[in-house]
Design a protein around this motif. Structure first.
Motif, PDB file in Angstrom:
ATOM      1  N   ARG A  87       4.827  36.504  20.653  1.00 59.20           N
ATOM      2  CA  ARG A  87       6.284  36.427  20.701  1.00 59.20           C
ATOM      3  C   ARG A  87       6.907  37.327  19.627  1.00 59.20           C
ATOM      4  N   GLU A  88       6.339  37.300  18.416  1.00 64.44           N
ATOM      5  CA  GLU A  88       6.863  38.148  17.360  1.00 64.44           C
ATOM      6  C   GLU A  88       6.670  39.629  17.688  1.00 64.44           C
ATOM      7  N   ALA A  89       5.521  39.965  18.278  1.00 67.14           N
ATOM      8  CA  ALA A  89       5.280  41.355  18.680  1.00 67.14           C
ATOM      9  C   ALA A  89       6.274  41.783  19.758  1.00 67.14           C
ATOM     10  N   GLY A 109       6.560  44.237  33.908  1.00 64.36           N
ATOM     11  CA  GLY A 109       5.651  44.196  32.765  1.00 64.36           C
ATOM     12  C   GLY A 109       6.245  43.421  31.606  1.00 64.36           C
ATOM     13  N   LEU A 110       7.540  43.613  31.342  1.00 67.40           N
ATOM     14  CA  LEU A 110       8.194  42.858  30.283  1.00 67.40           C
ATOM     15  C   LEU A 110       8.212  41.367  30.599  1.00 67.40           C
ATOM     16  N   ARG A 111       8.456  41.041  31.855  1.00 66.59           N
ATOM     17  CA  ARG A 111       8.479  39.626  32.233  1.00 66.59           C
ATOM     18  C   ARG A 111       7.123  38.971  32.021  1.00 66.59           C
ATOM     19  N   GLN A 112       6.064  39.711  32.319  1.00 67.78           N
ATOM     20  CA  GLN A 112       4.725  39.165  32.122  1.00 67.78           C
ATOM     21  C   GLN A 112       4.442  38.947  30.637  1.00 67.78           C
ATOM     22  N   LEU A 113       4.815  39.924  29.814  1.00 65.99           N
ATOM     23  CA  LEU A 113       4.616  39.768  28.372  1.00 65.99           C
ATOM     24  C   LEU A 113       5.399  38.568  27.838  1.00 65.99           C
ATOM     25  N   ALA A 114       6.615  38.391  28.341  1.00 67.09           N
ATOM     26  CA  ALA A 114       7.439  37.273  27.883  1.00 67.09           C
ATOM     27  C   ALA A 114       6.831  35.937  28.281  1.00 67.09           C
TER      28      ALA A 114
END
Length: 533
Positions: free
Chosen positions: A285-287, A270-275
């Motif tokens: 990106r700021e979030a 999930g973190l990789r997708q957000l990144a």
């Protein structure tokens, strides 16, 4: 220490526990159940890093056997199960071994919705074990969970729910403090805790934005304790934060500040997708940096300058030493119900600038204005950083008197105004021979001014003395860029105030453009009216 990172959470160093209170707390948490747990029998999962934190809070005691830690500030990114940990600690003080007869455990959040989340987490843990459920009583509509045998209770309350005076809590969980808009509830609970021996305050939050808020005040103190700049054995900082200049795409950085990742939370995919999505979306990106890497951000989502660079100019400003040097004033009258500012600017020897502001606001409803803008106007007024003028509008006569006084005190070469709201004051000053100039706040004049100011800040050539109101204004600035690449200051949000930054740009621009360092008072020419730029 040179880092705020809590290495003790992972280094297996000894944590004193002379009376076994830390071990007792861990055993209580492990005896709980959680409805979403994947452990056998839905056992409450306590990861090794969480166990270390619990032992560090409850184990160390003084020579009388009293717990040393009275305040915990835990900065933890989203997805690391801070809600579950906070709820379990609250239950430890409600019906666990840390309870006291009639004790009040409070779970406080920014609003009713967030408070309800904390309460439902605690109720879910209780109802996952029939033995615990039978020993407790839930009054759902009051957000209250009671332990009838001891009279202790847990109640969830919101910071936006009005006054909560009369509270005498033994335990307070302050959830997501960065989202609290006012400090009223904080002050009530904080002062209530000192009424009870052995009380405990636990703050668990992600990073926030800006510096003029209660969360940043506590965060700044936590950093000083973590760095060893302040010695306070009763305050435990647990800061999982990322340096501002770290590569936000580096998964090693993610793992350093997300202690739950080795145990499956948050979800790495999930973190990789957000990144991936944040690569080309600056707001995302700021979030990501704020919520998942715990980078405390500037107030503006599209900042004018990096505030860490701005802060390099915080060396004290000695106004007496500047009295004989050429000075340029800029005035932003703004609306008479909002912030008004006069900024003085002097040329520095290194081709830089020194500025100092004088701010004004209406005195009436000062506390209400502080709540609206989420900044401490009353404290600023007490500190002399802002002048409240009588009434519910800014008294322009007080502003004009200040300008006249500054012209007496300093070698003022020009007084720049945006004529939109300043016509009368400009006429008054101009007719008395003061060097008034009109500087409209449009693209033609302000784009070069903003460019000159940006150059000075980025080059470490902008000294402002760390004035808190001016810093808040700069922190609020967003930028708008036209097709030619010109940049203008804009408000990031409707409530933001940027008047001091705008006036600083005006003053710096006039100081930079000055072709002569000779005072207008050294000539026979006295200006009638004013000059347009």
């Amino acid at each position: 220490m040179t880092t705020t990172f809590p290495t003790w959470v992972f280094d297996q160093s000894e944590i004193p526990d002379p009376h076994g209170y830390g071990d007792r707390a861990v055993r209580f948490l492990r005896a709980l159940k959680h409805p979403k747990s994947r452990q056998p029998g839905n056992g409450f999962e306590v990861s090794p890093w969480q166990e270390r934190i619990v032992r560090r809070i409850y184990g160390p005691c003084d020579e009388t056997g009293r717990r040393l830690v009275r305040t915990v500030f835990m900065l933890l990114p989203r997805g690391n199960r801070k809600t579950a940990l906070g709820a379990a600690l609250a239950l430890l003080h409600t019906f666990g071994p840390e309870r006291v007869p009639g004790g009040q455990a409070i779970a406080a959040a920014a609003d009713h919705k967030q408070a309800r989340i904390s309460f439902e987490e605690a109720v879910g843990i209780v109802r996952a074990d029939r033995r615990v459920e039978r020993a407790t009583s839930v009054v759902d509509y009051k957000n209250r969970l009671t332990h009838p045998k001891s009279g202790a209770f847990l109640e969830a309350i919101a910071a936006d729910a009005g006054t909560q005076h009369g509270r005498t809590p033994t335990f307070v969980l302050a959830d997501e403090l960065h989202a609290w808009k006012k400090r009223d509830l904080w002050d009530v609970l904080r002062t209530g805790l000192v009424k009870v021996s052995g009380s405990l305050l636990v703050v668990i939050t992600t990073a926030g934005r800006g510096q003029e808020n209660i969360a940043h005040d506590i965060y700044a103190y936590a950093r000083k304790v973590a760095l060893g700049e302040v010695i306070d054995p009763g305050f435990l900082p647990i800061l999982f934060e990322t340096p501002r200049d770290a590569d936000w795409r580096d998964e090693d950085v993610w793992r350093a500040v997300n202690p739950g990742l080795p145990y499956g939370f948050p979800d790495i995919e999930g973190l990789r997708q957000l990144a991936r999505e944040a690569e080309n979306r600056p707001a995302d990106r700021e979030a990501f940096r704020q919520l998942h890497l715990n980078v405390w951000l500037d107030q503006s989502a599209d900042p004018f300058v990096d505030m860490a660079i701005y802060d390099h100019g915080a060396a004290p400003v000695d106004l007496d030493e500047l009295a004989s040097r050429p000075c340029w004033l800029a005035v932003d009258l703004s609306s008479n119900t909002d912030l008004t500012v006069v900024v003085a600017c002097w040329r520095a020897e290194d081709d830089g600038f020194v500025v100092w502001p004088w701010f004004f606001c209406p005195a009436d409803n000062l506390r209400k204005r502080a709540d609206r803008d989420m900044v401490p106007y009353p404290l600023w007024a007490e500190g002399g950083f802002i002048t409240p003028t009588p009434g519910n509008v800014v008294d322009y006569r007080a502003v004009e008197d200040t300008i006249r006084d500054l012209c007496t005190r300093f070698d003022v070469r020009e007084i720049a105004f945006d004529p939109h709201l300043a016509q009368q004051m400009m006429n008054n000053l101009g007719s008395d021979g003061f060097p008034v100039v009109a500087m409209r706040q449009g693209w033609i004049t302000m784009a070069p001014a903003v460019k000159e100011l940006e150059r000075a800040i980025a080059g470490g050539q902008f000294q402002h003395g760390g004035h808190p109101v001016l810093r808040w204004n700069f922190d609020n600035v967003a930028v708008e860029t036209d097709r030619a690449g010109n940049r203008m200051m804009t408000k990031g949000k409707s409530r933001d105030r940027i008047d001091g930054a705008v006036a600083s740009a005006m003053a710096v621009a006039r100081a930079a453009a000055a072709g002569s360092m000779r005072s207008v008072y050294e000539t026979d020419e006295r200006r009638e009216g004013f000059v347009f730029i």
